[in-house]
Design an enzyme around this catalytic site. Structure first.
Site, mmCIF file in Angstrom:
data_model
loop_
_atom_site.group_PDB
_atom_site.id
_atom_site.type_symbol
_atom_site.label_atom_id
_atom_site.label_comp_id
_atom_site.label_asym_id
_atom_site.label_seq_id
_atom_site.Cartn_x
_atom_site.Cartn_y
_atom_site.Cartn_z
ATOM 1 N N GLN A 245 -35.883 20.664 35.997
ATOM 2 C CA GLN A 245 -36.069 21.212 37.332
ATOM 3 C C GLN A 245 -36.556 22.655 37.270
ATOM 4 O O GLN A 245 -36.100 23.437 36.442
ATOM 5 C CB GLN A 245 -34.759 21.133 38.119
ATOM 6 C CG GLN A 245 -34.317 19.722 38.455
ATOM 7 C CD GLN A 245 -35.211 19.066 39.492
ATOM 8 O OE1 GLN A 245 -35.875 19.725 40.288
ATOM 9 N NE2 GLN A 245 -35.236 17.737 39.484
ATOM 10 N N TYR A 277 -35.572 6.148 35.727
ATOM 11 C CA TYR A 277 -36.388 7.350 35.510
ATOM 12 C C TYR A 277 -35.443 8.476 35.082
ATOM 13 O O TYR A 277 -35.446 9.568 35.631
ATOM 14 C CB TYR A 277 -37.159 7.748 36.769
ATOM 15 C CG TYR A 277 -37.934 6.612 37.411
ATOM 16 C CD1 TYR A 277 -39.216 6.283 36.977
ATOM 17 C CD2 TYR A 277 -37.373 5.879 38.456
ATOM 18 C CE1 TYR A 277 -39.920 5.248 37.569
ATOM 19 C CE2 TYR A 277 -38.076 4.837 39.055
ATOM 20 C CZ TYR A 277 -39.341 4.521 38.611
ATOM 21 O OH TYR A 277 -40.036 3.491 39.196
ATOM 22 N N GLU A 299 -35.895 5.360 30.726
ATOM 23 C CA GLU A 299 -36.913 6.423 30.761
ATOM 24 C C GLU A 299 -38.025 6.053 29.789
ATOM 25 O O GLU A 299 -37.755 5.547 28.697
ATOM 26 C CB GLU A 299 -36.278 7.763 30.375
ATOM 27 C CG GLU A 299 -37.239 8.890 30.082
ATOM 28 C CD GLU A 299 -38.128 9.230 31.266
ATOM 29 O OE1 GLU A 299 -39.350 9.319 31.065
ATOM 30 O OE2 GLU A 299 -37.593 9.405 32.388
ATOM 31 N N ASP A 352 -34.591 8.242 40.516
ATOM 32 C CA ASP A 352 -35.264 9.546 40.602
ATOM 33 C C ASP A 352 -36.708 9.388 40.131
ATOM 34 O O ASP A 352 -37.091 9.857 39.060
ATOM 35 C CB ASP A 352 -34.520 10.572 39.744
ATOM 36 C CG ASP A 352 -35.100 11.972 39.861
ATOM 37 O OD1 ASP A 352 -35.872 12.223 40.805
ATOM 38 O OD2 ASP A 352 -34.790 12.813 39.005
ATOM 39 N N CYS A 379 -38.807 13.696 45.748
ATOM 40 C CA CYS A 379 -39.499 14.972 45.947
ATOM 41 C C CYS A 379 -40.699 14.825 46.870
ATOM 42 O O CYS A 379 -41.440 15.794 47.068
ATOM 43 C CB CYS A 379 -39.928 15.571 44.608
ATOM 44 S SG CYS A 379 -41.007 14.519 43.629
#
Length: 422
Positions: A245, A277, A299, A352, A379
């Site tokens: 992040q 993810y 992932e 995510d 996002c």
């Protein structure tokens, strides 16, 4: 009308993507650097579409009470549009009104694409009671990761807004002071190869400079330094140039939020849970801390999964799978036994996905497995809303929405949606 022509427009609304909406003889005109309620002078830049045009604001004729001097002086309205750096497209708006506009964009996306009526509040980043763990009042100095670009002439700086043209910079007010200092030194020194330069400041405070020259045959492989990021009592190993992040408080804010949601759901420790993810294991750790076992992180990035294995080593029941979610999840849905499905149906999934969203195929495979709850970290409001529509069609409803201003002075916003199977 043609590109280059001037218009005086009344700005009526904000749209997804950091642009604002005016109309000329019924046709929508999208422009940056404005605020709803203003009248602005616009130079058209694209009139090729029948349904809408695009332009750039040259002058504010009637300013909103929410307009402020841009937090990045080089991006202010009196600078020629082609010289305004990108990355702070809401920096001319006072911070409280920025958050109201972001809430409006989320609510509009949910209504139009998911058929969900929701009242949304966008909160600043921060956790706990220590003032050092909350956003600064002016919402600057939050970026711990910055990318600069190097052009063919050796100029170093950000791209001009909505372009790939490098502009030199005087300051970087959204970056931490340490990154700004190192960035200035890099730009003054010069000599970098054309491409990109990433500056990263992890938890230890030391800024790493990672050159990423344009790919050429024979370019040596990048040496990947590992750094450690701290989130509460947890430590996460990650490549210096890997995904983490950007906001100095974002990981703590999201981890705390997801942990609080999981605590309210009374997660079944015997169920099967997933972090899709999963990156380096941030949310898998949140699940493991609540449930203690039976959590699988999925992932596709090889380096991230290597780090996730190490980061999750304290949780014996945690498993890490290196795979693309859009391929792995349908296989799981096809192959799961009745016992597997029963454990999954009692579990929780943290989702995510990238900015483009999970997509219909992933959501449909997930809802076929029928987990009790899904926590969706997004996002992009429109991508989220489209996926929520697919969840809704499959019998899931949104029980709660959280939104956070993890990218102050830009149009970006983070939303956390909690879904339950009905």
């Amino acid at each position: 009308m043609q590109p280059g022509d001037l218009l005086d427009l009344d700005i009526a609304d904000v749209a997804h993507g950091g642009v604002f909406v005016g109309r000329h003889e019924g046709r929508v005109v999208f422009v940056p650097d404005a605020i709803p309620g203003e009248r602005v002078r616009v130079r058209l830049t694209d009139t090729s579409k029948a349904s809408f045009w695009r332009g750039e604001v040259l002058e504010v004729l009637d300013a909103s009470s929410h307009r402020q001097q841009h937090v990045w002086r080089q991006a202010d309205i009196d600078v020629a549009p082609e010289n305004r750096p990108g990355g702070a497209d809401f920096g001319h708006i006072d911070i409280r009104h920025q958050r109201r506009l972001k809430a409006h964009v989320i609510g509009d996306a949910l209504q139009r694409f998911a058929g969900i009526e929701a009242s949304v509040l966008v909160h600043p980043a921060g956790v706990g009671d220590d003032e050092r763990t909350w956003e600064r009042p002016e919402a600057t100095r939050w970026r711990t990761r910055v990318s600069l670009h190097v052009d063919a002439d050796g100029a170093v700086g950000p791209y001009a807004a909505r372009s790939h043209r490098v502009v030199r910079f005087d300051d970087l007010p959204l970056a931490t002071a340490e990154i700004e200092r190192v960035a200035r030194a890099v730009a003054d020194r010069g000599g970098a190869q054309p491409g990109r330069i990433d500056l990263v400041q992890p938890a230890d405070g030391t800024v790493r400079v990672i050159p990423r020259p344009d790919a050429r045959r024979g370019t040596p492989a990048e040496a990947r330094e590992q750094v450690v990021e701290n989130v509460g009592a947890h430590r996460f190993r990650v490549d210096a140039g890997g995904f983490w992040q950007v906001h100095r408080l974002a990981a703590d804010t999201l981890f705390s939020t997801v942990s609080g949601i999981l605590g309210g759901l009374a997660v079944d420790p015997e169920a099967q849970h997933f972090d899709l993810y999963g990156g380096v294991g941030l949310f898998a750790t949140a699940i493991a801390a609540q449930a203690g076992r039976h959590v699988t992180s999925v992932e596709s990035d090889a380096r991230a999964t290597d780090h996730a294995i190490e980061n999750l080593a304290a949780w014996p029941g945690a498993d890490v799978v290196r795979a693309r979610v859009d391929r792995w999840l349908p296989r799981l849905a096809a192959d799961a036994s009745a016992a597997d499905r029963a454990r999954i149906a009692r579990g929780v999934v943290v989702l995510d996905p990238p900015r483009s969203g999970a997509g219909r195929d992933v959501v449909e495979a997930l809802t076929e497995l029928g987990p009790a709850n899904v926590v969706y970290v997004a996002c992009d409001p429109v991508a989220l809303a489209r996926d929520l529509r697919t969840f809704r069609d499959a019998g899931y409803q949104v029980s709660h929405l959280n939104a956070f201003d993890l990218f102050p002075h830009s149009h970006h916003v983070e939303t956390v949606a909690t879904l339950e199977r009905t």
